[in-house]
Design an enzyme around this catalytic site. Structure first.
Site, short mmCIF file in Angstrom:
data_model
loop_
_atom_site.label_atom_id
_atom_site.label_comp_id
_atom_site.label_asym_id
_atom_site.label_seq_id
_atom_site.Cartn_x
_atom_site.Cartn_y
_atom_site.Cartn_z
N TYR A 191 -4.38 4.21 6.42
CA TYR A 191 -4.86 3.29 7.47
C TYR A 191 -6.16 3.80 8.09
CZ TYR A 191 -0.44 0.73 7.34
OH TYR A 191 0.63 -0.03 6.95
N LYS B 94 0.85 -1.20 0.00
CA LYS B 94 0.00 0.00 0.00
C LYS B 94 0.88 1.24 0.00
CE LYS B 94 0.68 1.90 3.36
NZ LYS B 94 1.93 2.50 3.95
P1 NDP Z 1 12.37 1.62 2.50
O1 NDP Z 1 12.90 2.92 2.01
O2 NDP Z 1 12.83 1.17 3.83
O3 NDP Z 1 12.74 0.48 1.44
C1 NDP Z 1 12.45 0.59 0.08
C2 NDP Z 1 13.47 -0.25 -0.70
O4 NDP Z 1 13.17 -0.09 -2.08
C3 NDP Z 1 14.92 0.23 -0.55
O5 NDP Z 1 15.57 -0.33 0.56
C4 NDP Z 1 15.53 -0.23 -1.86
O6 NDP Z 1 15.87 -1.61 -1.72
C5 NDP Z 1 14.38 -0.17 -2.85
N1 NDP Z 1 14.47 0.99 -3.74
C6 NDP Z 1 14.60 0.91 -5.09
N2 NDP Z 1 14.65 2.13 -5.63
C7 NDP Z 1 14.58 3.02 -4.61
C8 NDP Z 1 14.63 4.43 -4.55
N3 NDP Z 1 14.72 5.21 -5.65
N4 NDP Z 1 14.54 5.03 -3.34
C9 NDP Z 1 14.43 4.29 -2.23
N5 NDP Z 1 14.38 2.94 -2.24
C10 NDP Z 1 14.46 2.29 -3.42
O7 NDP Z 1 10.79 1.71 2.42
P2 NDP Z 1 9.73 0.81 3.21
O8 NDP Z 1 10.20 -0.60 3.23
O9 NDP Z 1 9.39 1.46 4.48
O10 NDP Z 1 8.44 0.95 2.25
C11 NDP Z 1 8.32 0.22 1.04
C12 NDP Z 1 6.85 0.06 0.69
O11 NDP Z 1 6.22 -0.70 1.70
C13 NDP Z 1 6.07 1.37 0.58
O12 NDP Z 1 5.13 1.28 -0.44
C14 NDP Z 1 5.37 1.48 1.92
O13 NDP Z 1 4.16 2.22 1.86
C15 NDP Z 1 5.12 0.02 2.22
N6 NDP Z 1 5.04 -0.25 3.67
C16 NDP Z 1 4.00 -0.97 4.14
C17 NDP Z 1 3.88 -1.24 5.48
C18 NDP Z 1 2.74 -2.05 5.98
O14 NDP Z 1 2.60 -2.14 7.19
N7 NDP Z 1 1.94 -2.64 5.12
C19 NDP Z 1 4.85 -0.72 6.45
C20 NDP Z 1 5.95 -0.02 5.83
C21 NDP Z 1 6.02 0.21 4.49
P3 NDP Z 1 17.23 -2.22 -2.33
O15 NDP Z 1 18.34 -1.44 -1.67
O16 NDP Z 1 17.17 -3.63 -1.97
O17 NDP Z 1 17.17 -1.96 -3.81
#
Ligand code: NDP
Length: 371
Positions: A219, A134
């Protein structure tokens, strides 16, 4: 004192008494899935992937078989930790070759919001089913394309709305929808946190699609919809953002929004990047239900007020956790052909309402939603 509910009897000894949650807290899907574990590819190894990956250990129908990351070093480290073979490691550039990996059934997109659309389309083109985090996309138009692409490929699309698999939230839905509060009148829902680092993608419009509403306000919106079981007919919203704050150059901070539902129930909701909130309350003609924290990763708490008694409802210790419940639900749907309870269409509904909320705030008037 004793009072009855439709599915269980609670023994209440006064305010603060504790009772077990009822049948709403059980596993979501009881269909006839076979004994296989379907393979998931996790795309994006960030904060939320760190929450999801350990939960495969508790899954009955799901396992992790591939990782997609911009960092080879990180992918190798995670592969060692979660038992993923090197043949299951991909970069964003090599992602499309995942079509040749028979160990991958489902692609789980856990990337910044602005990348959900592209990776869902690429996963569907590779013949994989999709779990997408989401908010589903940056816009409703993107969400429509994602649904169409998965449908054309004959693949399932589910949105990571974990609260639908979380025991306290499932019980809250049941209590409200089965009329245990009488006729629901007012929902209040507040979600927010004080966002930090101004350089993070959540504050970048292209990568986030918007501000707090897209990330955390969703949420509150979800809760208003799943608690009432109704779809709003109109929204009105007011935005409050300090544009001199370096964090809010591109996206909004706070939005207060009100949803009106066909039965007349009204939801007053807060979405903010300025302070910590995670609660909802439903007030009906015969009582109220309060959740705080409401949608945390664990430890959600419910309190129920009816007549002169307030009881605290505690989830059963062995309830299926929301993360493995969510992962296994999609695997089961793939195996049985059933539709996920939170399919792409559910994500699209939220995107349309969010766009109406933004429009209402921008234009300073209530916006009517199509049925
Ligand atoms: P993070 O920033 O922690 O992680 C995102 C990952 O995406 C990065 O670590 C990286 O992984 C990859 N990535 C690729 N391109 C980019 C870029 N340009 N900028 C940043 N990251 C990039 O985000 P979250 O994990 O917190 O969130 C990811 C998704 O999950 C969102 O859509 C968020 O809304 C959702 N979410 C849902 C939750 C829930 O409870 N359902 C809780 C938290 C988030 P790599 O280094 O491996 O390429």
């Amino acid at each position: 004192m004793t009072f009855r509910s439709s599915r269980r009897e609670l023994l209440v000894s006064g305010a603060g008494a504790v009772a077990a949650l009822g049948a709403g807290a059980g596993p979501v899907f009881a269909g006839q899935a076979d004994g296989r574990k379907l393979g998931y590819a996790i795309v994006g190894l960030g904060m939320y992937a760190d929450v999801i990956l350990p939960r495969f250990a508790e899954c009955r129908h799901s396992r992790v078989t591939a990782l997609v990351s911009g960092s080879r070093e990180k992918a190798l480290r995670y592969a060692a930790q979660y038992g993923v073979p090197e043949s299951g490691l991909y970069s964003y550039e090599t992602f499309d070759t995942i079509r040749d990996n028979p160990e991958v059934d489902i692609v789980y997109v856990i990337l910044p919001n602005g990348m959900h659309h592209e990776y869902t389309l690429r996963a569907a083109a590779a013949g994989k089913h999709v779990m997408c985090e989401k908010p589903m996309a940056n816009t409703a138009a993107e969400a429509e394309e994602m649904i169409a692409a998965c449908r054309a490929a004959g693949r399932k699309l589910m949105i990571g709305y974990r609260s639908h698999f979380e025991p306290a939230n499932r019980e809250a839905m049941r209590i409200v929808r089965e009329g245990e509060l009488g006729r629901p009148r007012i929902v209040t829902a507040e979600t927010g946190f004080n966002i930090g680092d101004p350089t993070q993608w959540r504050l970048n419009r292209a990568l986030a699609g918007g501000g707090s509403m897209m990330d955390i306000g969703i949420y509150s919106l979800q809760a208003a919809r799943y608690l009432t079981g109704e779809e709003p007919v109109s929204v009105s919203a007011v935005e409050s953002t300090d544009r001199s704050d370096v964090r809010f150059r591109e996206v909004e901070d706070t939005i207060n929004f009100q949803l009106t539902f066909p039965s007349g129930v009204v939801a007053n909701c807060v979405s903010t990047y300025g302070s910590n909130h995670n609660r909802y309350r439903v007030v009906g003609t015969d009582g109220w239900l309060d959740a705080e924290p409401a949608t945390a990763y664990n430890g959600n708490r419910l309190r129920l007020r009816r007549g002169r008694e307030t009881v605290e409802l505690t989830p059963p210790a062995l309830a299926v956790n929301q993360f493995s419940g969510q992962l296994d639900h999609l695997s089961q749907c793939v195996m049985t052909g059933a539709e996920p309870i939170v399919a792409g269409e559910e994500g699209l509904k939220d995107m349309r309402i969010i766009e109406a909320i933004y429009r209402s705030a921008r234009e300073g008037r209530a916006v009517t939603l199509q049925a």
